[in-house]
Design a protein around this motif. Structure first.
Motif, PDB file in Angstrom:
ATOM      1  N   ASP A 198     -23.092  33.216 -26.025  1.00 49.10           N
ATOM      2  CA  ASP A 198     -21.953  32.305 -26.017  1.00 49.10           C
ATOM      3  C   ASP A 198     -22.320  31.002 -25.310  1.00 49.10           C
ATOM      4  N   ILE A 199     -21.355  30.408 -24.637  1.00 46.32           N
ATOM      5  CA  ILE A 199     -21.513  29.073 -24.063  1.00 46.32           C
ATOM      6  C   ILE A 199     -22.448  29.067 -22.858  1.00 46.32           C
ATOM      7  N   ASN A 200     -22.893  27.854 -22.508  1.00 49.39           N
ATOM      8  CA  ASN A 200     -23.608  27.650 -21.258  1.00 49.39           C
ATOM      9  C   ASN A 200     -22.806  26.677 -20.396  1.00 49.39           C
ATOM     10  N   GLY A 201     -23.295  26.429 -19.201  1.00 49.16           N
ATOM     11  CA  GLY A 201     -22.540  25.620 -18.251  1.00 49.16           C
ATOM     12  C   GLY A 201     -22.194  24.229 -18.738  1.00 49.16           C
ATOM     13  N   SER A 202     -23.075  23.635 -19.530  1.00 51.49           N
ATOM     14  CA  SER A 202     -22.837  22.277 -19.998  1.00 51.49           C
ATOM     15  C   SER A 202     -21.704  22.193 -21.019  1.00 51.49           C
ATOM     16  N   GLN A 203     -21.273  23.326 -21.552  1.00 52.61           N
ATOM     17  CA  GLN A 203     -20.235  23.349 -22.580  1.00 52.61           C
ATOM     18  C   GLN A 203     -18.853  23.695 -22.040  1.00 52.61           C
ATOM     19  N   VAL A 204     -18.772  24.050 -20.764  1.00 52.93           N
ATOM     20  CA  VAL A 204     -17.510  24.525 -20.200  1.00 52.93           C
ATOM     21  C   VAL A 204     -16.398  23.477 -20.300  1.00 52.93           C
TER      22      VAL A 204
ATOM     23  N   SER B 265     -15.983  21.031 -22.395  1.00 56.21           N
ATOM     24  CA  SER B 265     -15.541  20.866 -23.775  1.00 56.21           C
ATOM     25  C   SER B 265     -14.677  22.033 -24.217  1.00 56.21           C
ATOM     26  N   VAL B 266     -15.082  23.250 -23.859  1.00 54.84           N
ATOM     27  CA  VAL B 266     -14.301  24.439 -24.215  1.00 54.84           C
ATOM     28  C   VAL B 266     -12.931  24.394 -23.540  1.00 54.84           C
ATOM     29  N   TYR B 267     -12.887  23.842 -22.339  1.00 55.94           N
ATOM     30  CA  TYR B 267     -11.622  23.747 -21.595  1.00 55.94           C
ATOM     31  C   TYR B 267     -10.726  22.647 -22.148  1.00 55.94           C
ATOM     32  N   TRP B 268     -11.239  21.424 -22.231  1.00 53.76           N
ATOM     33  CA  TRP B 268     -10.406  20.283 -22.598  1.00 53.76           C
ATOM     34  C   TRP B 268     -10.152  20.182 -24.100  1.00 53.76           C
ATOM     35  N   LYS B 269     -11.136  20.510 -24.924  1.00 55.35           N
ATOM     36  CA  LYS B 269     -10.971  20.370 -26.374  1.00 55.35           C
ATOM     37  C   LYS B 269     -10.432  21.638 -27.023  1.00 55.35           C
ATOM     38  N   ASP B 270     -11.016  22.775 -26.657  1.00 52.68           N
ATOM     39  CA  ASP B 270     -10.617  24.031 -27.289  1.00 52.68           C
ATOM     40  C   ASP B 270      -9.476  24.735 -26.562  1.00 52.68           C
ATOM     41  N   LYS B 271      -9.260  24.377 -25.285  1.00 54.92           N
ATOM     42  CA  LYS B 271      -8.226  25.029 -24.466  1.00 54.92           C
ATOM     43  C   LYS B 271      -8.451  26.547 -24.381  1.00 54.92           C
ATOM     44  N   ASP B 272      -9.710  26.965 -24.397  1.00 53.05           N
ATOM     45  CA  ASP B 272     -10.035  28.391 -24.460  1.00 53.05           C
ATOM     46  C   ASP B 272     -10.488  28.898 -23.094  1.00 53.05           C
ATOM     47  N   VAL B 273      -9.521  29.130 -22.210  1.00 54.56           N
ATOM     48  CA  VAL B 273      -9.865  29.591 -20.864  1.00 54.56           C
ATOM     49  C   VAL B 273     -10.323  31.041 -20.855  1.00 54.56           C
ATOM     50  N   GLU B 274      -9.909  31.816 -21.846  1.00 55.03           N
ATOM     51  CA  GLU B 274     -10.373  33.202 -21.933  1.00 55.03           C
ATOM     52  C   GLU B 274     -11.886  33.241 -22.142  1.00 55.03           C
ATOM     53  N   ARG B 275     -12.378  32.360 -22.959  1.00 56.66           N
ATOM     54  CA  ARG B 275     -13.817  32.289 -23.228  1.00 56.66           C
ATOM     55  C   ARG B 275     -14.580  31.891 -21.972  1.00 56.66           C
ATOM     56  N   ILE B 276     -14.002  30.976 -21.210  1.00 55.25           N
ATOM     57  CA  ILE B 276     -14.629  30.538 -19.961  1.00 55.25           C
ATOM     58  C   ILE B 276     -14.615  31.662 -18.942  1.00 55.25           C
ATOM     59  N   LYS B 277     -13.525  32.414 -18.889  1.00 59.77           N
ATOM     60  CA  LYS B 277     -13.445  33.551 -17.972  1.00 59.77           C
ATOM     61  C   LYS B 277     -14.550  34.558 -18.273  1.00 59.77           C
ATOM     62  N   THR B 278     -14.754  34.859 -19.556  1.00 59.79           N
ATOM     63  CA  THR B 278     -15.804  35.798 -19.952  1.00 59.79           C
ATOM     64  C   THR B 278     -17.173  35.304 -19.508  1.00 59.79           C
ATOM     65  N   TYR B 279     -17.420  34.011 -19.689  1.00 58.37           N
ATOM     66  CA  TYR B 279     -18.684  33.407 -19.280  1.00 58.37           C
ATOM     67  C   TYR B 279     -18.874  33.512 -17.760  1.00 58.37           C
ATOM     68  N   CYS B 280     -17.832  33.239 -17.014  1.00 54.91           N
ATOM     69  CA  CYS B 280     -17.896  33.272 -15.557  1.00 54.91           C
ATOM     70  C   CYS B 280     -18.160  34.693 -15.059  1.00 54.91           C
ATOM     71  N   GLU B 281     -17.521  35.673 -15.683  1.00 53.56           N
ATOM     72  CA  GLU B 281     -17.722  37.059 -15.267  1.00 53.56           C
ATOM     73  C   GLU B 281     -19.150  37.524 -15.544  1.00 53.56           C
ATOM     74  N   LYS B 282     -19.760  37.010 -16.600  1.00 50.02           N
ATOM     75  CA  LYS B 282     -21.155  37.348 -16.882  1.00 50.02           C
ATOM     76  C   LYS B 282     -22.065  36.861 -15.756  1.00 50.02           C
ATOM     77  N   ASP B 283     -21.753  35.688 -15.204  1.00 46.41           N
ATOM     78  CA  ASP B 283     -22.560  35.176 -14.096  1.00 46.41           C
ATOM     79  C   ASP B 283     -22.382  36.023 -12.843  1.00 46.41           C
ATOM     80  N   VAL B 284     -21.163  36.502 -12.616  1.00 39.67           N
ATOM     81  CA  VAL B 284     -20.937  37.373 -11.464  1.00 39.67           C
ATOM     82  C   VAL B 284     -21.728  38.664 -11.623  1.00 39.67           C
ATOM     83  N   LEU B 285     -21.726  39.229 -12.814  1.00 40.95           N
ATOM     84  CA  LEU B 285     -22.505  40.447 -13.062  1.00 40.95           C
ATOM     85  C   LEU B 285     -23.988  40.198 -12.817  1.00 40.95           C
TER      86      LEU B 285
END
Length: 237
Positions: free
Chosen positions: A186-192, A194-214
């Protein structure tokens, strides 16, 4: 120090941040001028303040927190480990910061906050944004008057440096070095932003963030020479 760390006393975390507004033009004139002044120290000679505005998210004065993911390892009587994960995310920064602050206030006094490059980024960024949002700093984030050894912060970047401050080593690089599997689907840090402001997809960002915690949790387990957490051991709450 690693041998002395009780993993059940560690709260692992990662944050995602974006610029305050979707575009430079949406900033009020005062902050446009302030960004122009701030960015002149790192933007290229042929680059305008607007063209480098995507970097505003890494500065607490010009960005905001959109997701905080946390993980905590628990152990049962048979020694089996479970990683419990939770995220605070959305479009209202004050709400997610306040909810996270309440969790921090309930932590035991000996709990360590762990992040990669946390001392330079995650911990101060969270503290600054809490103050900006008129949220009282939890004790574990309030470093004022504390001696270095009294600050309950654990930074995997600092652990890896072993006193060598010449180089920055990313979490992704360490994951590769230690053969820690990390999803690249999925996304990388440089795309966050755009995903937030253009796509409004915070669920996708949450998934990405949780992967980093893991990945962060797995890295500490590798540091300690312990088996990695499996998918079956992860519980999201």
């Amino acid at each position: 120090m690693l041998d002395q760390i009780n993993l059940s006393n560690v709260l692992f975390l990662d944050i995602e941040t974006v610029p305050q507004t979707a575009t430079f033009a949406q900033l009020n004139p005062t902050f446009q001028e302030l960004w122009e002044h701030k960015s002149k120290y790192f933007r290229k000679e042929d680059q305008s303040p607007e063209e480098c505005y995507e970097r505003a998210g890494i500065f607490a004065e010009f960005g905001k927190v959109i997701c905080i993911s946390i993980g905590k390892i628990t152990e049962d009587q048979e020694g089996g480990k479970t990683l419990k994960m939770k995220s605070f995310y959305g479009f209202d920064e004050a709400v997610l910061l306040n909810d996270f602050a309440q969790v921090l206030e309930k932590l035991k006094s000996d709990t360590l906050l762990c992040a990669h490059n946390g001392r330079e980024f995650d911990f101060p960024y969270l503290s600054r944004r809490m103050l900006i949002n008129a949220i009282k700093l939890p004790k574990v984030l309030d470093n004022s008057g504390k001696k270095p050894w009294e600050i309950n912060h654990l930074d995997t970047l600092e652990l890896w440096k072993f006193g060598d401050h010449k180089h920055y080593t990313s979490l992704n690089l360490l994951a590769a070095v230690f053969n820690i599997p990390t999803p690249k689907d999925d996304i990388n840090g440089s795309q966050v932003a755009s995903v937030y402001w253009k796509d409004k997809d915070v669920e996708r960002i949450k998934t990405y963030c949780e992967k980093d915690v893991l990945t962060l949790v797995q890295l500490v387990l590798r540091f300690k020479g312990l088996p990695l957490i499996t998918d079956e051991q992860i519980v999201r709450v």
